[in-house]
Design an enzyme around this catalytic site. Structure first.
Site, PDB file in Angstrom:
ATOM      1  N   GLU A   1       2.070  15.061  -2.619  1.00  0.00           N
ATOM      2  CA  GLU A   1       2.064  14.372  -1.017  1.00  0.00           C
ATOM      3  C   GLU A   1       1.779  15.516  -0.316  1.00  0.00           C
ATOM      4  O   GLU A   1       1.401  15.319   0.945  1.00  0.00           O
ATOM      5  CB  GLU A   1       3.411  13.643  -0.904  1.00  0.00           C
ATOM      6  CG  GLU A   1       3.672  12.508  -1.483  1.00  0.00           C
ATOM      7  CD  GLU A   1       2.930  11.209  -0.660  1.00  0.00           C
ATOM      8  OE1 GLU A   1       3.085  11.287   0.576  1.00  0.00           O
ATOM      9  OE2 GLU A   1       2.385  10.449  -1.202  1.00  0.00           O
TER      10      GLU A   1
ATOM     11  N   CYS B   1       2.278   1.711  -8.190  1.00  0.00           N
ATOM     12  CA  CYS B   1       2.950   2.535  -8.162  1.00  0.00           C
ATOM     13  C   CYS B   1       3.955   2.334  -9.714  1.00  0.00           C
ATOM     14  O   CYS B   1       4.399   1.405  -9.862  1.00  0.00           O
ATOM     15  CB  CYS B   1       4.244   2.400  -6.866  1.00  0.00           C
ATOM     16  SG  CYS B   1       5.348   3.610  -7.081  1.00  0.00           S
TER      17      CYS B   1
ATOM     18  N   ASP C   1       1.990   1.214  -2.824  1.00  0.00           N
ATOM     19  CA  ASP C   1       2.589   2.214  -3.329  1.00  0.00           C
ATOM     20  C   ASP C   1       3.804   2.966  -2.492  1.00  0.00           C
ATOM     21  O   ASP C   1       3.674   2.668  -1.378  1.00  0.00           O
ATOM     22  CB  ASP C   1       1.409   3.346  -3.538  1.00  0.00           C
ATOM     23  CG  ASP C   1       2.174   4.532  -4.514  1.00  0.00           C
ATOM     24  OD1 ASP C   1       2.968   4.385  -5.051  1.00  0.00           O
ATOM     25  OD2 ASP C   1       1.753   5.681  -3.793  1.00  0.00           O
ATOM     26  N   SER C   2       4.549   3.882  -3.088  1.00  0.00           N
ATOM     27  CA  SER C   2       5.339   4.557  -2.177  1.00  0.00           C
ATOM     28  C   SER C   2       4.754   5.354  -0.987  1.00  0.00           C
ATOM     29  O   SER C   2       5.440   5.603   0.112  1.00  0.00           O
ATOM     30  CB  SER C   2       6.093   5.305  -2.766  1.00  0.00           C
ATOM     31  OG  SER C   2       5.726   6.335  -3.718  1.00  0.00           O
TER      32      SER C   2
END
Ligand code: DGL
Length: 275
Positions: free
Chosen positions: A154, A75, A12-13
Protein backbone atom coordinates in the site's frame (compact mmCIF):
# COMPACT_ATOMS: atom_id res chain seq x y z
CA UNK A 1 -33.30 -3.92 -17.85
CA UNK A 2 -31.99 -7.45 -18.45
CA UNK A 3 -29.81 -8.36 -15.46
CA UNK A 4 -26.98 -9.46 -17.78
CA UNK A 5 -26.30 -5.77 -18.59
CA UNK A 6 -25.88 -4.80 -14.94
CA UNK A 7 -22.34 -4.22 -13.62
CA UNK A 8 -20.15 -6.62 -11.67
CA UNK A 9 -19.26 -5.38 -8.18
CA UNK A 10 -15.71 -5.91 -6.93
CA UNK A 11 -14.28 -4.91 -3.56
CA UNK A 12 -11.13 -5.08 -1.49
CA UNK A 13 -9.82 -3.42 1.65
CA UNK A 14 -7.67 -1.19 -0.53
CA UNK A 15 -5.67 -1.23 -3.72
CA UNK A 16 -4.98 -4.97 -3.81
CA UNK A 17 -8.28 -5.92 -5.44
CA UNK A 18 -7.15 -4.07 -8.53
CA UNK A 19 -4.86 -7.01 -9.30
CA UNK A 20 -8.08 -9.02 -9.76
CA UNK A 21 -9.71 -6.22 -11.78
CA UNK A 22 -6.72 -6.39 -14.12
CA UNK A 23 -7.69 -9.95 -15.10
CA UNK A 24 -11.41 -9.12 -15.26
CA UNK A 25 -10.68 -6.33 -17.73
CA UNK A 26 -8.61 -8.66 -19.86
CA UNK A 27 -10.94 -11.66 -19.95
CA UNK A 28 -14.33 -9.93 -19.63
CA UNK A 29 -13.86 -6.77 -21.71
CA UNK A 30 -17.60 -6.22 -22.26
CA UNK A 31 -18.55 -6.14 -18.59
CA UNK A 32 -19.17 -2.95 -16.62
CA UNK A 33 -17.36 -2.97 -13.28
CA UNK A 34 -17.95 -1.06 -10.06
CA UNK A 35 -14.92 -1.26 -7.78
CA UNK A 36 -14.91 -0.27 -4.12
CA UNK A 37 -11.62 0.00 -2.19
CA UNK A 38 -12.03 0.61 1.54
CA UNK A 39 -8.91 2.76 1.67
CA UNK A 40 -9.95 4.44 4.93
CA UNK A 41 -9.88 1.15 6.82
CA UNK A 42 -7.14 -0.83 5.07
CA UNK A 43 -5.54 -3.10 6.20
CA UNK A 44 -8.22 -5.58 7.28
CA UNK A 45 -5.72 -8.38 7.86
CA UNK A 46 -4.93 -7.71 11.53
CA UNK A 47 -8.54 -7.17 12.60
CA UNK A 48 -11.00 -9.49 14.34
CA UNK A 49 -13.57 -11.62 12.52
CA UNK A 50 -16.37 -9.42 13.94
CA UNK A 51 -14.83 -6.21 12.60
CA UNK A 52 -13.96 -7.68 9.21
CA UNK A 53 -17.49 -9.07 8.87
CA UNK A 54 -19.02 -5.68 9.70
CA UNK A 55 -16.80 -3.95 7.13
CA UNK A 56 -17.55 -6.56 4.48
CA UNK A 57 -21.31 -6.11 4.94
CA UNK A 58 -20.89 -2.38 4.38
CA UNK A 59 -18.71 -2.98 1.32
CA UNK A 60 -21.30 -5.30 -0.23
CA UNK A 61 -24.20 -2.99 0.76
CA UNK A 62 -22.44 -0.24 -1.17
CA UNK A 63 -22.03 -2.40 -4.27
CA UNK A 64 -25.69 -3.45 -4.04
CA UNK A 65 -26.67 0.21 -4.41
CA UNK A 66 -25.35 -0.13 -7.97
CA UNK A 67 -27.64 -3.12 -8.66
CA UNK A 68 -24.68 -5.38 -9.37
CA UNK A 69 -25.41 -8.76 -10.94
CA UNK A 70 -22.51 -10.52 -9.17
CA UNK A 71 -19.98 -9.69 -6.46
CA UNK A 72 -16.29 -10.52 -6.61
CA UNK A 73 -14.72 -10.61 -3.15
CA UNK A 74 -11.26 -9.54 -4.33
CA UNK A 75 -9.79 -9.83 -0.84
CA UNK A 76 -8.61 -13.08 0.71
CA UNK A 77 -9.10 -11.67 4.19
CA UNK A 78 -12.75 -10.78 3.53
CA UNK A 79 -13.39 -14.06 1.72
CA UNK A 80 -11.78 -16.17 4.47
CA UNK A 81 -13.23 -14.40 7.47
CA UNK A 82 -16.64 -13.09 6.45
CA UNK A 83 -18.04 -14.74 3.35
CA UNK A 84 -19.74 -17.64 5.11
CA UNK A 85 -21.56 -15.25 7.44
CA UNK A 86 -22.69 -12.68 4.89
CA UNK A 87 -23.27 -14.48 1.57
CA UNK A 88 -26.67 -15.88 2.49
CA UNK A 89 -28.01 -12.39 3.23
CA UNK A 90 -27.65 -11.17 -0.36
CA UNK A 91 -29.62 -12.13 -3.40
CA UNK A 92 -26.63 -11.97 -5.73
CA UNK A 93 -24.07 -14.65 -6.67
CA UNK A 94 -20.58 -14.20 -5.24
CA UNK A 95 -17.14 -15.34 -6.28
CA UNK A 96 -14.25 -15.26 -3.87
CA UNK A 97 -10.54 -15.83 -4.20
CA UNK A 98 -9.79 -18.68 -1.79
CA UNK A 99 -11.59 -21.62 -3.41
CA UNK A 100 -10.46 -20.78 -6.98
CA UNK A 101 -6.81 -20.40 -5.91
CA UNK A 102 -6.91 -23.58 -3.80
CA UNK A 103 -8.33 -25.56 -6.74
CA UNK A 104 -5.69 -24.19 -9.08
CA UNK A 105 -2.87 -25.02 -6.65
CA UNK A 106 -4.23 -28.55 -6.22
CA UNK A 107 -4.16 -28.99 -9.99
CA UNK A 108 -0.62 -27.68 -10.31
CA UNK A 109 1.28 -29.25 -7.39
CA UNK A 110 3.29 -32.37 -8.16
CA UNK A 111 4.59 -33.18 -4.69
CA UNK A 112 1.31 -32.34 -2.88
CA UNK A 113 2.93 -29.62 -0.75
CA UNK A 114 1.39 -26.18 -1.15
CA UNK A 115 2.42 -23.05 0.72
CA UNK A 116 0.08 -20.13 1.36
CA UNK A 117 1.10 -16.62 2.30
CA UNK A 118 -1.58 -14.22 3.48
CA UNK A 119 -2.66 -11.83 6.19
CA UNK A 120 -2.91 -12.89 9.84
CA UNK A 121 -6.69 -13.10 9.53
CA UNK A 122 -6.56 -15.28 6.41
CA UNK A 123 -4.11 -17.68 8.04
CA UNK A 124 -6.06 -17.77 11.32
CA UNK A 125 -9.28 -18.58 9.46
CA UNK A 126 -7.72 -21.80 8.06
CA UNK A 127 -9.81 -21.16 4.93
CA UNK A 128 -7.20 -22.63 2.58
CA UNK A 129 -6.85 -25.81 4.66
CA UNK A 130 -10.65 -26.16 4.70
CA UNK A 131 -10.94 -25.63 0.93
CA UNK A 132 -8.12 -28.07 0.19
CA UNK A 133 -9.55 -30.70 2.54
CA UNK A 134 -12.71 -30.56 0.45
CA UNK A 135 -11.23 -30.53 -3.07
CA UNK A 136 -7.88 -32.27 -2.71
CA UNK A 137 -7.57 -33.95 0.69
CA UNK A 138 -4.18 -35.44 -0.13
CA UNK A 139 -2.57 -32.02 -0.61
CA UNK A 140 -0.84 -30.63 2.49
CA UNK A 141 -1.13 -26.88 3.09
CA UNK A 142 1.59 -24.84 4.82
CA UNK A 143 0.31 -21.36 5.69
CA UNK A 144 2.47 -18.41 6.77
CA UNK A 145 1.07 -15.09 7.99
CA UNK A 146 2.85 -12.09 6.46
CA UNK A 147 1.35 -9.05 8.21
CA UNK A 148 3.97 -6.60 6.93
CA UNK A 149 3.45 -7.25 3.22
CA UNK A 150 0.09 -5.57 2.47
CA UNK A 151 1.07 -2.34 4.28
CA UNK A 152 4.41 -2.29 2.39
CA UNK A 153 2.59 -2.67 -0.91
CA UNK A 154 0.00 0.00 0.00
CA UNK A 155 2.97 2.30 0.70
CA UNK A 156 4.36 1.66 -2.78
CA UNK A 157 7.24 -0.53 -1.53
CA UNK A 158 7.02 -3.38 -4.02
CA UNK A 159 9.82 -2.83 -6.50
CA UNK A 160 12.13 -5.75 -7.17
CA UNK A 161 15.41 -5.19 -5.38
CA UNK A 162 13.92 -3.01 -2.61
CA UNK A 163 16.14 -4.11 0.30
CA UNK A 164 13.39 -3.76 2.91
CA UNK A 165 10.98 -5.87 0.88
CA UNK A 166 13.63 -8.51 0.16
CA UNK A 167 14.56 -8.75 3.85
CA UNK A 168 10.95 -9.10 4.97
CA UNK A 169 10.12 -11.61 2.22
CA UNK A 170 13.17 -13.76 3.01
CA UNK A 171 12.06 -13.97 6.63
CA UNK A 172 8.55 -15.03 5.69
CA UNK A 173 9.49 -17.43 2.89
CA UNK A 174 12.41 -19.25 4.54
CA UNK A 175 10.15 -21.65 6.50
CA UNK A 176 8.25 -22.50 3.30
CA UNK A 177 11.45 -23.29 1.44
CA UNK A 178 12.35 -25.61 4.29
CA UNK A 179 8.98 -27.37 3.87
CA UNK A 180 9.80 -28.08 0.23
CA UNK A 181 6.57 -26.64 -1.18
CA UNK A 182 6.49 -26.80 -4.99
CA UNK A 183 3.50 -24.44 -5.26
CA UNK A 184 2.84 -21.19 -3.40
CA UNK A 185 -0.52 -19.42 -3.26
CA UNK A 186 -0.17 -15.64 -3.04
CA UNK A 187 -3.16 -15.57 -0.70
CA UNK A 188 -3.59 -11.80 -0.62
CA UNK A 189 -4.54 -9.67 -3.58
CA UNK A 190 -1.77 -7.20 -2.74
CA UNK A 191 0.98 -9.78 -3.28
CA UNK A 192 1.03 -10.02 -7.12
CA UNK A 193 2.92 -6.71 -6.95
CA UNK A 194 5.66 -8.69 -5.17
CA UNK A 195 5.58 -11.52 -7.73
CA UNK A 196 9.06 -10.91 -9.14
CA UNK A 197 10.64 -10.56 -5.70
CA UNK A 198 8.97 -13.76 -4.48
CA UNK A 199 9.93 -15.63 -7.66
CA UNK A 200 13.55 -14.56 -7.16
CA UNK A 201 13.58 -16.10 -3.67
CA UNK A 202 11.67 -19.26 -4.68
CA UNK A 203 12.64 -19.80 -8.33
CA UNK A 204 11.56 -23.46 -8.49
CA UNK A 205 8.12 -22.81 -7.02
CA UNK A 206 4.93 -22.33 -9.03
CA UNK A 207 3.21 -19.11 -7.89
CA UNK A 208 -0.60 -18.93 -7.89
CA UNK A 209 -2.32 -15.52 -7.88
CA UNK A 210 -5.94 -14.77 -6.97
CA UNK A 211 -6.76 -12.81 -10.15
CA UNK A 212 -6.65 -15.44 -12.91
CA UNK A 213 -8.18 -18.12 -10.66
CA UNK A 214 -11.16 -16.03 -9.54
CA UNK A 215 -11.70 -14.61 -13.04
CA UNK A 216 -12.11 -18.17 -14.35
CA UNK A 217 -14.57 -18.89 -11.54
CA UNK A 218 -16.51 -15.70 -12.34
CA UNK A 219 -16.74 -16.54 -16.05
CA UNK A 220 -18.10 -19.94 -15.11
CA UNK A 221 -20.62 -18.38 -12.71
CA UNK A 222 -21.81 -15.80 -15.28
CA UNK A 223 -22.23 -18.49 -17.93
CA UNK A 224 -24.12 -20.85 -15.62
CA UNK A 225 -26.51 -18.04 -14.65
CA UNK A 226 -26.80 -16.61 -18.17
CA UNK A 227 -25.44 -13.33 -16.85
CA UNK A 228 -22.70 -12.70 -19.40
CA UNK A 229 -22.92 -9.26 -21.06
CA UNK A 230 -23.22 -10.09 -24.76
CA UNK A 231 -23.72 -6.53 -26.00
CA UNK A 232 -20.32 -6.52 -27.72
CA UNK A 233 -19.72 -2.99 -26.36
CA UNK A 234 -16.54 -2.24 -24.39
CA UNK A 235 -17.28 -2.24 -20.66
CA UNK A 236 -16.82 0.71 -18.30
CA UNK A 237 -15.25 0.88 -14.85
CA UNK A 238 -16.13 3.12 -11.94
CA UNK A 239 -13.86 3.41 -8.92
CA UNK A 240 -15.03 4.30 -5.41
CA UNK A 241 -12.84 4.61 -2.33
CA UNK A 242 -13.42 5.57 1.29
CA UNK A 243 -10.31 7.79 1.53
CA UNK A 244 -7.61 9.54 -0.51
CA UNK A 245 -9.04 9.22 -4.05
CA UNK A 246 -6.12 11.12 -5.62
CA UNK A 247 -3.59 8.71 -4.12
CA UNK A 248 -5.69 5.78 -5.31
CA UNK A 249 -5.75 7.15 -8.86
CA UNK A 250 -1.99 7.74 -8.76
CA UNK A 251 -0.95 4.35 -7.31
CA UNK A 252 -3.72 2.18 -8.71
CA UNK A 253 -2.27 2.21 -12.21
CA UNK A 254 0.63 0.03 -11.04
CA UNK A 255 -1.82 -2.57 -9.74
CA UNK A 256 -3.98 -2.63 -12.78
CA UNK A 257 -1.28 -2.37 -15.40
CA UNK A 258 -2.81 0.72 -17.03
CA UNK A 259 -3.60 4.33 -16.13
CA UNK A 260 -6.70 4.84 -14.02
CA UNK A 261 -8.77 6.99 -16.30
CA UNK A 262 -11.77 8.97 -15.22
CA UNK A 263 -12.64 9.95 -11.72
CA UNK A 264 -12.27 8.06 -8.50
CA UNK A 265 -15.19 8.93 -6.25
CA UNK A 266 -14.89 9.35 -2.48
CA UNK A 267 -17.66 7.74 -0.45
CA UNK A 268 -18.29 7.77 3.29
CA UNK A 269 -16.00 5.33 5.14
CA UNK A 270 -18.42 4.31 7.86
CA UNK A 271 -21.45 3.42 5.80
CA UNK A 272 -20.29 3.74 2.19
CA UNK A 273 -22.95 5.38 0.10
CA UNK A 274 -23.21 7.26 -3.15
CA UNK A 275 -22.74 10.95 -2.39
N1 DGL B 1 -5.96 -7.54 -0.13
C1 DGL B 1 -6.29 -8.17 1.12
C2 DGL B 1 -6.30 -9.70 0.95
O1 DGL B 1 -6.38 -10.21 -0.17
C3 DGL B 1 -5.43 -7.91 2.32
C4 DGL B 1 -4.99 -6.60 2.74
C5 DGL B 1 -5.45 -6.22 4.11
O2 DGL B 1 -4.88 -6.65 5.12
O3 DGL B 1 -6.42 -5.46 4.13
O4 DGL B 1 -6.24 -10.40 1.92
Amino acid sequence: MDKKYSPIGVFDSGLGGLTVVKDLLEYLPNEDIVFFGDTARVPYGGRSRETITAYVREDIDFLMQHSVKAVVIACNTADSMARAAVEKDYDVPMVGVVIPAAKKAAAVTRNGRVGVIGTKATVESRAYETAMAEFAPRVRVFPVACPLLAPLVEEGRFHKGDPVVDRVLSDYLEPLKAKDVDTLILGCTHYPLLYDSIAAIMPQTELICSGPASTEALIDLLDRNELRNDSGKPGSIQYYVSDAPARFAENGGKFIGREIHGSVTLVSPKVPSIQ
